[in-house]
Scaffold this active site. Sequence first.
Site, mmCIF file in Angstrom:
data_model
loop_
_atom_site.group_PDB
_atom_site.id
_atom_site.type_symbol
_atom_site.label_atom_id
_atom_site.label_comp_id
_atom_site.label_asym_id
_atom_site.label_seq_id
_atom_site.Cartn_x
_atom_site.Cartn_y
_atom_site.Cartn_z
ATOM 1 N NE ARG A 77 -3.227 2.556 2.768
ATOM 2 C CZ ARG A 77 -3.139 3.363 3.821
ATOM 3 N NH1 ARG A 77 -2.461 3.021 4.892
ATOM 4 N NH2 ARG A 77 -3.758 4.526 3.812
ATOM 5 C CG HIS A 121 -1.141 8.924 3.506
ATOM 6 N ND1 HIS A 121 -1.308 7.558 3.719
ATOM 7 C CD2 HIS A 121 -0.752 9.424 4.700
ATOM 8 C CE1 HIS A 121 -1.015 7.266 4.986
ATOM 9 N NE2 HIS A 121 -0.676 8.381 5.597
ATOM 10 C CD GLU A 166 -4.897 7.592 10.108
ATOM 11 O OE1 GLU A 166 -4.475 8.665 10.579
ATOM 12 O OE2 GLU A 166 -4.488 6.483 10.489
ATOM 13 C CG ASN A 293 -4.828 3.333 8.856
ATOM 14 O OD1 ASN A 293 -4.876 2.351 8.121
ATOM 15 N ND2 ASN A 293 -4.481 4.531 8.428
ATOM 16 C CE1 TYR A 295 0.459 2.460 13.529
ATOM 17 C CE2 TYR A 295 -1.528 3.641 12.855
ATOM 18 C CZ TYR A 295 -0.290 3.087 12.551
ATOM 19 O OH TYR A 295 0.188 3.163 11.269
ATOM 20 C CD GLU A 363 -1.415 3.899 8.192
ATOM 21 O OE1 GLU A 363 -1.181 4.346 9.338
ATOM 22 O OE2 GLU A 363 -1.594 4.637 7.209
HETATM 23 C C1 FCB Z 1 -1.197 7.110 10.778
HETATM 24 C C2 FCB Z 1 -0.816 7.653 9.419
HETATM 25 C C3 FCB Z 1 0.508 7.167 8.909
HETATM 26 C C4 FCB Z 1 1.549 7.059 10.010
HETATM 27 C C5 FCB Z 1 0.995 6.324 11.207
HETATM 28 C C6 FCB Z 1 1.977 6.146 12.326
HETATM 29 O O1 FCB Z 1 -2.080 7.986 11.391
HETATM 30 O O2 FCB Z 1 -1.798 7.310 8.467
HETATM 31 O O3 FCB Z 1 0.921 8.026 7.881
HETATM 32 O O4 FCB Z 1 2.034 8.301 10.327
HETATM 33 O O5 FCB Z 1 -0.151 6.964 11.685
#
Ligand code: FCB
Length: 468
Positions: A77, A121, A166, A293, A295, A363
């Site tokens: 990607r 992006h 995002e 995405n 985290y 992500e």
């Molecule tokens: C996300 C973004 C990506 C990267 C990660 C850590 O929010 O999409 O570009 O910075 O975080």
Amino acid sequence: MTDPVLPPELLFGTATAAYQVEGATHEGARGPSIWDTYCRTPGRVARGETGDVACDHYHRYREDVALMADLGVDLYRFSVAWPRVQPTGGGRPDPEGLAFYDRLVDTLLEAGIEPVITLYHWDLPQALEDGGGWRSRDTAHRFAEYARVVADRLNDRVRRWITLNEPFCSAFLGHAVGRHAPGTREGTPALAAAHHLLLAHGLAVGELRAAASGQVGITLNPDHLLPATGSEADRAAVERARTLHNRVWLDPILTGAYPDSEEETWGPLADGSYRAEGDLDIIGRSLDFLGINYYRPIMLRDAPHTEADPARRTAADIGVEQVPFEGVRHTTMGWPVLPDTFTDLLVDLDRRYPDLPPVLITENGSAEDDRPDGSGRVRDRERVDYLRAHLAALSRALEAGVDVRGYFVWSLLDNFEWAHGYDKRFGLVRVDYETLERHPKDSYRWYRDFLAAHRARRTQEPTTPREG
Ligand code: FCB
């Protein structure tokens, strides 16, 4: 911890984004983007760093594709830089800009890797920002034209398209918190930006469908939000944050309506002046997949607004405050590592949105304090543990019935982490920013072994073929 076993048909990849890796910002006719401008504004980006060189992926993409081929990924990607294709955000495309993506796509296909393109992006052409940027409805139409230009060039070889990455960050970090380009702190104009991003997405879906461009989706970053206490006030704070982070995106895209919680979240700021009849039909066009995405979770409590007068608030001033998680490991981004919340988020979305399309995890990854040892080896055990635990969490979401089709590690390479600059390292591959040499970390070797075992199961187990 042993590696989780995932269904053989699940696809795996790595992800990057143009401004974070390409460099070569003055190559060809590329115009400046809002991130070039933001990086040059004193005090915005750590140490005044910029994406001018980044990982020099623009020149070293062959080496990077070879690294991915060796890794054994199914998918890559990456994003197309709008200002490389249309330097001022409109009109005739720059042949040199498009030619770069042609070469990249061909090199990927030769290596047996499927390209997955993100059209936006965050690198808006500065010329469009000068005309109002995402606050202006016209930018949505410019984006649709740009989407068509890229699709017409690449849709003979690219089968999966992501309109935006995002948009929460573009709209609210960009126009309300001010931590991303263009870096303003606004009220209604930030909500207008959100709406125009959604409209841009919907219009681009139409263009991609008209160009018969395969599967089309969007990447969102819905948050898993937890109240600090069981109090009524903290729960209400979470619901306001859910509107800002999740619902204002997911509701119009998946249900064709804005959330009824807008009034409670934004009061008079959400005046709807930027919406036109028919917009929701465009925004709600059906999708082939939803990119997510993920985290880390966020814990919140009710807090006073920064600005007492509701009409003068920024769109991010919704009366909430983040509360730290105690007793858990945090990555160098300061993000808590709580993999179970990944399962919880996916199951929760599946329950809230009965029409949730198939999901791609576009992500997931961690920034760690990677230090090469004397021989240059990076023993990034924490990253391996993070990825393993999140894949195990993904497997539990699949068992609970969530339809996830693919997973991408963020990121292939250490890269320019926006306002944090270069010291937050997310890569499976270390980049030495002095020499631009690439050095696979232990996590790269772990992912390679994991993928080899995964692929071996594809040939062993009979699988039910799925479209895509
Ligand atoms: C996300 C973004 C990506 C990267 C990660 C850590 O929010 O999409 O570009 O910075 O975080």
